[in-house]
Design an enzyme around this catalytic site. Structure first.
Site, PDB file in Angstrom:
ATOM      1  N   ASP A   1       0.865  -1.164   0.000  1.00 21.17           N
ATOM      2  CA  ASP A   1       0.000   0.000   0.000  1.00 21.17           C
ATOM      3  C   ASP A   1       0.914   1.230   0.000  1.00 21.17           C
ATOM      4  O   ASP A   1       2.105   1.128   0.295  1.00 21.17           O
ATOM      5  CB  ASP A   1      -0.881  -0.037   1.252  1.00 21.17           C
TER       6      ASP A   1
ATOM      7  N   ASP B   1      -1.603  -0.974   6.103  1.00 23.90           N
ATOM      8  CA  ASP B   1      -1.833  -0.491   7.468  1.00 23.90           C
ATOM      9  C   ASP B   1      -3.287  -0.130   7.731  1.00 23.90           C
ATOM     10  O   ASP B   1      -3.712  -0.054   8.879  1.00 23.90           O
ATOM     11  CB  ASP B   1      -0.961   0.747   7.744  1.00 23.90           C
TER      12      ASP B   1
ATOM     13  N   ASP C   1      -7.204  -2.489   4.077  1.00 24.38           N
ATOM     14  CA  ASP C   1      -6.165  -3.424   3.622  1.00 24.38           C
ATOM     15  C   ASP C   1      -6.358  -4.824   4.207  1.00 24.38           C
ATOM     16  O   ASP C   1      -5.713  -5.779   3.751  1.00 24.38           O
ATOM     17  CB  ASP C   1      -4.769  -2.913   4.010  1.00 24.38           C
TER      18      ASP C   1
END
Length: 691
Positions: free
Chosen positions: A391, A583, A587
């Site tokens: 990410d 995080d 996700d």
């Protein structure tokens, strides 16, 4: 409070090492014992007795009274006594002629030398048999040494148990050292804290403190619960959570976590989470459960040992009996001796001890560097990772946004719109919300707001002053048929679009900085020939800008949570082993889907941390290649031990069956190889891994 395990005098503390939890209360221990008995693992892998409640207890004030405080000398004492008696017995053999009376003294002396080191093994063998676990290493050792006594090989019978006992002590010391890095985490959470109230302060149990109460921290004191700093500024040592001891200065309103040490001033913290819900509590829970999930190699060895041991016993019987039908000058004692040598050599100690120890050492080395593996199986998997998918926000970038500019339609009152946006964002935990709060200032709670809804991957919507307010990305505008005249691809900042009463109002641009070690992380992954891919819900122009700066060739933006899942599925479909690093709450699904899910533990949401297989405590992306390296080193050491044990044992087994190896060679093939394997396994604890 430090919780120890009990070690007996021979140091037999190695039962199913990878399933042993570092428990902090009797309940957890009882569950562990029940689990061991349920899946019947306490057999060839067992040289630790879990049921040590007689020797291990905790008094009312929480102090442990375990016999694990036993000194090294005391641990070696039975072996020392046995060794001294053995020397005297061998000397007696040389200086006194054989006679009926002297013979009985001789036998008695050897028996005395045998008892300190042999009796515990005999007892373990009987207890294993009583539980239905007939074929254990204890049975092999017992048969071999009793058989040696039966054919008059007294010195060798004692020597086998003596060296076995010495080896077990060294194994215990190695295990204690392997556990040290992990067990040290259990000391990081204080049991008591000082809280402030109207009439002064008092010290109370940390678990009794409620959310909203104020904790006072003196210089050098550890914080017991998570909270918000209400003192202007304070510096903290965050080693318990991040592995880094460098000071971290916090300002008023910033989050501070349990386990941090206040360095120089008296500070006050407002509690935001209960004792059991703190970040450190969750970390400790992960640590306690880290060894519950076995690596495939361990599972294989465990199954192999259960099949291998009875086969070895059968082969030993055949070595003793079958030559009777084929050898013209068959001598029972000679072939029995060969069978006994065969049994000693065949003990699977080197495998069932050193392999779990290798994985345990890997978990310990990782935890020392701020990386938590939730099971040794993930050490195996991460060693073979081919593609690290990351990410952007909070992983490669700091996740600390700052408003760059506000562009609104002139017909709207700027202050009024920003106040409404600020109120709505106060219901979000996204870093963007913090940036807006910092820019706008105090939240005006007098603004009437209702029907607040968070739309994953889009933004927020609510009814303000009776009209719909939308705050999010331009996908949110499109979804609600809000028309706008703007080419978003020309703006390299994150854009927060605003619509009010079904009309486009304008946008806010927000910038996020790339983490200092992000470039190093990508470079190290490239050096390891691991592919990198970036997936983000942020707009594509921002994603491509970050990717270009870091040298990531595969990067995709404007993704919803389900889009991230589909992208990872595409990569997995190419037969690539994937690790996903994230995080945010959105996700969590893709973290669960990947072969290894990695969560950023500092900024990461609880859901993502719970779902992840590996947690990076300090949010440094450079820990990602370090975790892969630790996995590779652990796997390499484990397979070195497997190769060493098999090669030596096969060679000496063949020599023993052919009468070319004595009990002394057998002891080396068993205890000697186990010690060499253990020394190799603990190497990983001494290795330094650069972030």
């Amino acid at each position: 409070m430090e919780h120890k395990h009990t070690y007996d005098a021979q140091g037999r503390q190695l039962c199913c090492l990878q399933e042993e939890k570092i428990y902090t209360n009797a309940g957890a221990k009882d569950l562990l014992i029940a689990k061991h008995e349920e899946d019947g693992c306490c057999s060839t892998e067992t040289s630790l007795k879990l049921k040590t409640s007689e020797a291990e207890h905790t008094d009312e004030d929480g102090h442990d009274h375990s016999s694990s405080q036993t000194s090294i000398f005391t641990m070696f004492l039975p072996a020392i006594i046995s060794l001294v008696l053995l020397f005297f017995a061998i000397g007696f053999d040389h200086y006194f002629p054989q006679s009926w009376f002297v013979g009985w003294i001789r036998v008695s002396w050897y028996v005395l030398a045998y008892v300190p080191v042999g009796f515990p093994v005999l007892r373990e063998a009987v207890e294993s048999i009583s539980k239905g676990e007939v074929f254990s290493e204890f049975l092999l050792m017992s048969i071999a040494t009793i058989g040696a006594f039966a054919i008059g090989e007294f010195p060798e019978g004692v020597a086998v148990m003596l060296f076995y006992a010495i080896g077990e002590v060294f194994q215990t010391l190695a295990v204690k050292r392997a556990k040290a890095n992990i067990k040290s985490l259990l000391d990081q959470r204080p049991d008591e804290v000082t809280i402030l109230f109207d009439n002064g302060s008092k010290t109370v149990k940390a678990e009794s403190v409620q959310i909203g109460e104020i904790i006072q921290l003196k210089s050098g004191e550890k914080l017991g619960l998570d909270g918000i700093l209400i003192t202007d500024k304070a510096s903290f040592n965050t080693a318990a959570l991040t592995g880094e001891s460098r000071p971290d200065t916090k300002s008023q309103g910033e989050t501070v976590l349990a386990g941090m040490i206040n360095l120089n001033t008296i500070s006050q913290v407002k509690v935001t989470a209960t004792y059991k819900d703190s970040k450190l509590s969750k970390i400790l829970e992960m640590v306690q459960n880290a060894t519950a999930q076995k690596a495939p190699t361990e599972l294989f060895i465990r199954k192999f040992a259960k099949v291998y041991t009875p086969i070895v016993v059968l082969l030993a019987m055949m070595i003793c009996v079958i030559p009777y039908f084929f050898v013209s000058e068959y001598e029972f004692s000679q072939w029995l001796y060969r069978a006994l040598v065969f049994l000693v050599i065949s003990c699977p100690c080197a495998l069932v001890i050193s392999i779990p120890l290798g994985y345990f050492g890997g978990i310990g080395a990782a935890s020392r560097n701020g990386i938590l593996f939730k099971g040794s199986n993930f050490l195996d998997i991460i060693a073979n990772i081919q593609n690290v998918v990351m990410d952007k926000t909070g992983t490669l970038t700091e996740g600390v946004f700052k408003v760059q500019e506000v562009i609104l339609d002139p017909e709207y009152d700027r202050d009024s719109i920003l106040s409404m946006v600020n109120v709505l964002e106060s219901h979000s935990t996204h870093p963007v919300a913090t940036a807006i709060h910092n820019f706008v200032g105090k939240i005006d709670h007098s603004i009437p707001i209702k029907d607040i809804e968070e739309l994953p991957g889009h933004g927020l919507k609510a009814i303000v002053n009776g009209k719909e307010l939308l705050v999010g990305n331009f996908k949110l505008m499109d979804k609600n048929s809000i028309t706008y005249d703007l080419d978003t691809s020309t703006i390299v900042y994150t854009i927060i679009a605003i619509a009010y009463d079904n009309k486009y109002v304008g946008y806010i641009t927000i910038a996020d900085r790339i983490k200092e070690d992000a470039q190093k992380s990508i470079n190290n992954l490239n050096a390891m020939h691991v592919k990198t891919t970036m997936l983000s819900g942020d707009k594509n122009s921002v994603v491509q800008y970050v990717a270009q700066n870091l040298g990531i060739t595969q990067a995709f933006g404007d993704l919803l949570p389900e889009d991230k899942v589909n992208k990872v599925k595409e990569i997995i479909a190419k037969n690539e082993t994937v690790a996903f690093v994230g995080d945010g709450l959105n996700d969590a699904p893709v973290v669960a889907l990947s072969h290894v899910g990695i969560a950023m533990g500092g900024l990461g949401s609880d859901a993502t941390i719970e779902t992840a297989d590996v947690v990076i405590q300090d949010d440094m992306p450079s820990r990602i290649p370090m975790a892969i390296n630790i996995g590779k080193q652990t796997k390499r050491i484990v397979w070195q031990n497997i190769s060493l044990a098999f090669i030596v044992k096969v060679v000496v087994l063949i020599l023993g069956a052919g009468g070319l190896a004595t009990m002394w060679e057998a002891v080396f093939a068993d205890v000697g190889v186990a010690l060499l394997a253990i020394l190799n396994a603990v190497r990983i604890q001494k290795m330094k891994f650069d972030a």
